[in-house]
Structures are given as structure tokens and as C-alpha cells.
Design an enzyme around this catalytic site. Structure first.
Site, PDB file in Angstrom:
ATOM      1  N   ASP A  20      -3.571  -7.388 -11.442  1.00 29.62           N
ATOM      2  CA  ASP A  20      -2.375  -8.214 -11.223  1.00 29.62           C
ATOM      3  C   ASP A  20      -2.714  -9.692 -11.077  1.00 29.62           C
ATOM      4  O   ASP A  20      -2.157 -10.535 -11.782  1.00 29.62           O
ATOM      5  CB  ASP A  20      -1.634  -7.770  -9.948  1.00 29.62           C
ATOM      6  CG  ASP A  20      -0.923  -6.429 -10.138  1.00 29.62           C
ATOM      7  OD1 ASP A  20      -0.725  -6.031 -11.298  1.00 29.62           O
ATOM      8  OD2 ASP A  20      -0.576  -5.810  -9.122  1.00 29.62           O
ATOM      9  N   ARG A 100      -2.783 -10.247   5.966  1.00 32.43           N
ATOM     10  CA  ARG A 100      -1.893 -11.127   5.188  1.00 32.43           C
ATOM     11  C   ARG A 100      -1.647 -12.494   5.801  1.00 32.43           C
ATOM     12  O   ARG A 100      -1.750 -13.511   5.107  1.00 32.43           O
ATOM     13  CB  ARG A 100      -0.564 -10.424   4.876  1.00 32.43           C
ATOM     14  CG  ARG A 100      -0.694  -9.138   4.078  1.00 32.43           C
ATOM     15  CD  ARG A 100      -1.662  -9.248   2.942  1.00 32.43           C
ATOM     16  NE  ARG A 100      -1.642  -8.092   2.073  1.00 32.43           N
ATOM     17  CZ  ARG A 100      -2.539  -7.850   1.134  1.00 32.43           C
ATOM     18  NH1 ARG A 100      -3.538  -8.708   0.935  1.00 32.43           N
ATOM     19  NH2 ARG A 100      -2.459  -6.787   0.373  1.00 32.43           N
ATOM     20  N   ASP A 129       4.034  -6.712   1.684  1.00 29.53           N
ATOM     21  CA  ASP A 129       3.104  -7.835   1.631  1.00 29.53           C
ATOM     22  C   ASP A 129       3.738  -9.124   1.118  1.00 29.53           C
ATOM     23  O   ASP A 129       3.414 -10.202   1.575  1.00 29.53           O
ATOM     24  CB  ASP A 129       1.868  -7.457   0.807  1.00 29.53           C
ATOM     25  CG  ASP A 129       1.003  -6.456   1.562  1.00 29.53           C
ATOM     26  OD1 ASP A 129       0.942  -6.560   2.802  1.00 29.53           O
ATOM     27  OD2 ASP A 129       0.411  -5.567   0.929  1.00 29.53           O
ATOM     28  N   SER A 181      -3.416   2.302  -5.728  1.00 31.61           N
ATOM     29  CA  SER A 181      -3.451   0.928  -5.261  1.00 31.61           C
ATOM     30  C   SER A 181      -4.196   0.947  -3.932  1.00 31.61           C
ATOM     31  O   SER A 181      -3.803   1.655  -3.006  1.00 31.61           O
ATOM     32  CB  SER A 181      -2.024   0.411  -5.077  1.00 31.61           C
ATOM     33  OG  SER A 181      -2.056  -0.702  -4.210  1.00 31.61           O
TER      34      SER A 181
HETATM   35  N1  ARG Z   1       1.662   0.162   3.807  1.00 30.29           N
HETATM   36  C1  ARG Z   1       0.715  -0.787   4.269  1.00 30.29           C
HETATM   37  C2  ARG Z   1       1.392  -2.009   4.805  1.00 30.29           C
HETATM   38  O1  ARG Z   1       2.532  -2.261   4.495  1.00 30.29           O
HETATM   39  C3  ARG Z   1      -0.289  -1.138   3.218  1.00 30.29           C
HETATM   40  C4  ARG Z   1       0.266  -1.875   2.030  1.00 30.29           C
HETATM   41  C5  ARG Z   1      -0.713  -2.082   0.877  1.00 30.29           C
HETATM   42  N2  ARG Z   1      -1.170  -0.818   0.374  1.00 30.29           N
HETATM   43  C6  ARG Z   1      -1.933  -0.661  -0.709  1.00 30.29           C
HETATM   44  N3  ARG Z   1      -2.332   0.536  -0.966  1.00 30.29           N
HETATM   45  N4  ARG Z   1      -2.232  -1.647  -1.483  1.00 30.29           N
HETATM   46  O2  ARG Z   1       0.793  -2.750   5.537  1.00 30.29           O
END
Ligand code: ARG
Length: 407
Positions: A20, A100, A129, A181
Site C-alpha cells: 500500500d 499510531r 488506524d 494484514s
Molecule cells: N484491530 C487493531 C486495532 O485497531 C489492529 C489494527 C491493525 N491490524 C492489522 N492486522 N493490520 O488497533
């Protein structure tokens, strides 16, 4: 304001090296006619960041900055959440969510340093995110423009994105049989997509990278001892360690014993339920140990109020409200509770379980003389009788009135 097609502007992109964000480098150049500065944060994801930096430059970034943020992440993001006891929906230890705001902070700083007009990130329009990045950037610099290519581009499917990547000679790493992912950092790994999208399907064995499957873990239990000073974990088995080393060591030891796998159908902020698998051996051990330490040194009412407030803390981390007055206020409460959270906790790791087997502290509120059922019992039993009489008085009164009515 940055507009498509006007003079050359500069954008700082949070770059991961994945498909991405690689496509985004090209796409930004094409659609916004801008220079892209790639920002790569080392949060302990254990990847070859030099190679990722190279890839950013090869893909068209004018500059690529790698920053080792592990210490900052551990001490300023992970630690407050650990001391708070922040766990989302009882299971998620917030590894991705805590990373993040840190990345957002560095995007803003880099943008200021580079004189950039905007920042960009590679989140999708339906995840948490994007919200965490957007909200954090806006909380730090409301004037900075945020570009989120995946929310606006014309690439409608994974296949179209792969075709775009191939056309621009961007290496395509994901294959059809491993379509997950994955987001990894020092505090844990988040895994979703593919077969995991069916909440009834068991997670395939090969998705786990940090934790040995519990049934394959050693048949012999291992004991560890973690030392705390004012709510900060400071030692392992009597040896003082900085937080990053401590977490890494516990990731290895816990991982070996199958500790820290979580399977959760969670409520995303954007209203969707999603299924995610987490691996967080070090975080699981530290949360267990910290909780155990608190049980010994916090008085009942402080402990109980903390349990209520901490739900809010976990929510605000999950919801992207890291840079908020509410977090500062909650941190002040947590700080005050941690003054006596000093001592040792012993835990036994065995085939996926992490079981406290002992705890001690100079601030322990445990009084054996009060607790004991032996001869030297110091508890005033007559006070106990009077107490339960008063404590039950409202119920007794209620029962008397009710019975009178029935007669
Ligand atoms: N569900 C988790 C969150 O919202 C992780 C999100 C990212 N997950 C991933 N497999 N890229 O913090």
C-alpha cells in the site's frame, strides 16, 4: 492548501515498506505532483529497515528517514498504558493503537522540519488506524493537510492495486495463500484478513510468528520474577533492564512458552465488528505481573475505581484520543496510584498460561495477622459482627416492610 496539479509540494508519508505505502509513493507523485519524503519508524517490528528505506527511495521518494523510536515508544506510550492497565474489550493490549499517535507525532515533526505542506498515511477508510492518524495529526497541528490516498484513489480492489504496482515496477510481496494484514511492533502483533474474516474458522497454525503454539511449548514450566518500581517494570530475575530490553526478553521467553495469543471479535470505532488475532507475550506477562503487584499494595477502593477508569483509558487509546486532556487527567490519577507499586512478582509460564505464584512489596497492605485463621489472629471479631449488622441494615429494613405488606 495542496491541490492536485499545482506547483511541486512536499508530503511526508508514514512508510512501512508494504504494498500500500509503496503504491502511495508513486500515486502521490502522479496525482499531487509532489515530492514524497518517506518516514519510517522503528517501533521494534524487527524488519530490515535499511532495505525498507532503500525501497522507498527506489520507488520514488526524494528522501527517506528511518528513526529508532523504540525507547520513546516503550517509555512514553507503552508504559503509561501498562501502568493504567489499559486493555480494550478485556483482551486487546493495544500494540497497534499505541504506535499510531507516536508515528503521527513524528510525521508532524518531520513535516515541520522539511517544510512540507502535508502528511500522508496508508490506512484504509474503514479501519481504526485512519482515525488515530488523522485525529492525532489534527490534535498536534490543525493546519497541516492530511492526505489519505486509499480513501480517494481509483484503485478499487487489491487486484487493481497489484496491477498498478506491477506497472510501476513496485515489488508485490503478498501472495494469494498468505493474504494477511499484519502489524507488528515491540508491544505485540496484530493479524487479520484472509480466512480469519470468518469468526468461526480457527486461526491457521502458520500465522503465528512470535508465539509457539501452546500445545507445542516446552513440557517444563519456567518461573520468572519481575521487579517493579513505582509501577515501572525494572528488572527480570533480579537483573535490572531498560524497558525495551525487558519487553524484548519477555517476548522471547513468553513466546517460547506459548503465552500471549488472543483471538478477538472487536468493535471498531467506525462501527464495524472485526476479528483479529493478537500475539503479545511480553505485554501479557507485564500486564499480569503489574496487576498482581497492584493487588498487594492498592487499597480496595482505589483499586476498584482504577478498574472502572481504565476502561475509559483503553477506549481513548483505541479511539485515537491519545493527545487529549482526558488522557492527561487519567495519567495524573494513574501516577498517583503508582507511588507504592514497588516490589516483586513471581510468575510461572507453562504451555500458554502465565500464572502469578507469588508477590511481595515493602508497601504491601497484606497483614497476615488480620488474614489468618490461625491462633494469632488479630482481627476484632466483635467488630465484624457489628459491621455486618450495620451493613445489612438497609436490606433488613426493606425485608421488614415487605413482609408487613404481605401480611
Ligand atoms: N484491530 C487493531 C486495532 O485497531 C489492529 C489494527 C491493525 N491490524 C492489522 N492486522 N493490520 O488497533
Amino acid at each position: 492548501m495542496i491541490r492536485k496539479g499545482t506547483r511541486k509540494k512536499k508530503v511526508v508519508l508514514a512508510y512501512s515498506g508494504g504494498l500500500d505505502t509503496s503504491v502511495i509513493i508513486k500515486w502521490l507523485g502522479e496525482h499531487y505532483n509532489c515530492d514524497v519524503v518517506a518516514f519510517i519508524a522503528d517501533l521494534g517490528q524487527g524488519e530490515d529497515l535499511k532495505a525498507i528505506r532503500r525501497k522507498a527511495l527506489d520507488t520514488g521518494a526524494v528522501k527517506a528517514v528511518v528513526k529508532d523510536c523504540r525507547k520513546e515508544f516503550a517509555e512514553h506510550y507503552v508504559l503509561p498504558a501498562l501502568r493504567a492497565g489499559a486493555v480494550y474489550e478485556r483482551k486487546y493490549l493495544l500494540a497497534t493503537a499505541l504506535g499510531r499517535p507516536l508515528i503521527a507525532e513524528h510525521l508532524v515533526r518531520t513535516a515541520h522540519k522539511e517544510g512540507a505542506d502535508a502528511v500522508a498515511h496508508g490506512s484504509t477508510g474503514k479501519g481504526n488506524d485512519q482515525v488515530r492518524f488523522d485525529v492525532s495529526v489534527r490534535a498536534l497541528d490543525p493546519a497541516l493537510k492530511i492526505i489519505v490516498p486509499i480513501r480517494e484513489w481509483e484503485l478499487k480492489s487489491r487486484d487493481e492495486e497489484i496491477a498498478y504496482a506491477r506497472k510501476h515496477r513496485i515489488p508485490v510481496p503478498v501472495t494469494k495463500d498468505k493474504p494477511y494484514s499484519i502489524d507488528r511492533n515491540l508491544w505485540g502483533t496484530s493479524i487479520e484478513c484472509g480466512i480469519l474474516e470468518d469468526p468461526w474458522e480457527s486461526p491457521p497454525d502458520d500465522i503465528f510468528s512470535a508465539v509457539t503454539l501452546p500445545h507445542l511449548a516446552p513440557a517444563k514450566a519456567q518461573e520468572i520474577e519481575i521487579g517493579f518500581s513505582k509501577g515501572v517494570p525494572v528488572s527480570l530475575n533480579g537483573r535490572r533492564l531498560d524497558l525495551v530490553s525487558l519487553i524484548r526478553q519477555l517476548n522471547r521467553t513468553g513466546g517460547k512458552h506459548g503465552v500471549g495469543i488472543t483471538d478477538l471479535v472487536e468493535n471498531r470505532l467506525v462501527g464495524i465488528k472485526s476479528r483479529e488475532i493478537y500475539e503479545a507475550p511480553g505485554a501479557t506477562i507485564l500486564h499480569t505481573a503489574h496487576r498482581e503487584m497492584e493487588s498487594l499494595v492498592l487499597d480496595r477502593e482505589t483499586l476498584h475505581l482504577k478498574e472502572i477508569l481504565v476502561t475509559k483509558y483503553a477506549e481513548l487509546v483505541y479511539y485515537g484520543w491519545w493527545f487529549s486532556p482526558l488522557r492527561e487527567a487519567l495519567d495524573a490519577f494513574v501516577n498517583s496510584t503508582q507511588r507504592t507499586v514497588t516490589g516483586q512478582v513471581r510468575l510461572q509460564l507453562f504451555k500458554g498460561s502465565c500464572r502469578p505464584t507469588g508477590r511481595k512489596s515493602p508497601h504491601s497492605l497484606y497483614d497476615r495477622k488480620l488474614a489468618t485463621y490461625e491462633e494469632d489472629d488479630a482481627f476484632d471479631h466483635s467488630a465484624g459482627e457489628a459491621f455486618s449488622k450495620i451493613w445489612g441494615l438497609p436490606l433488613e429494613t426493606h425485608a421488614r416492610v415487605r413482609n408487613r405488606r404481605r401480611r
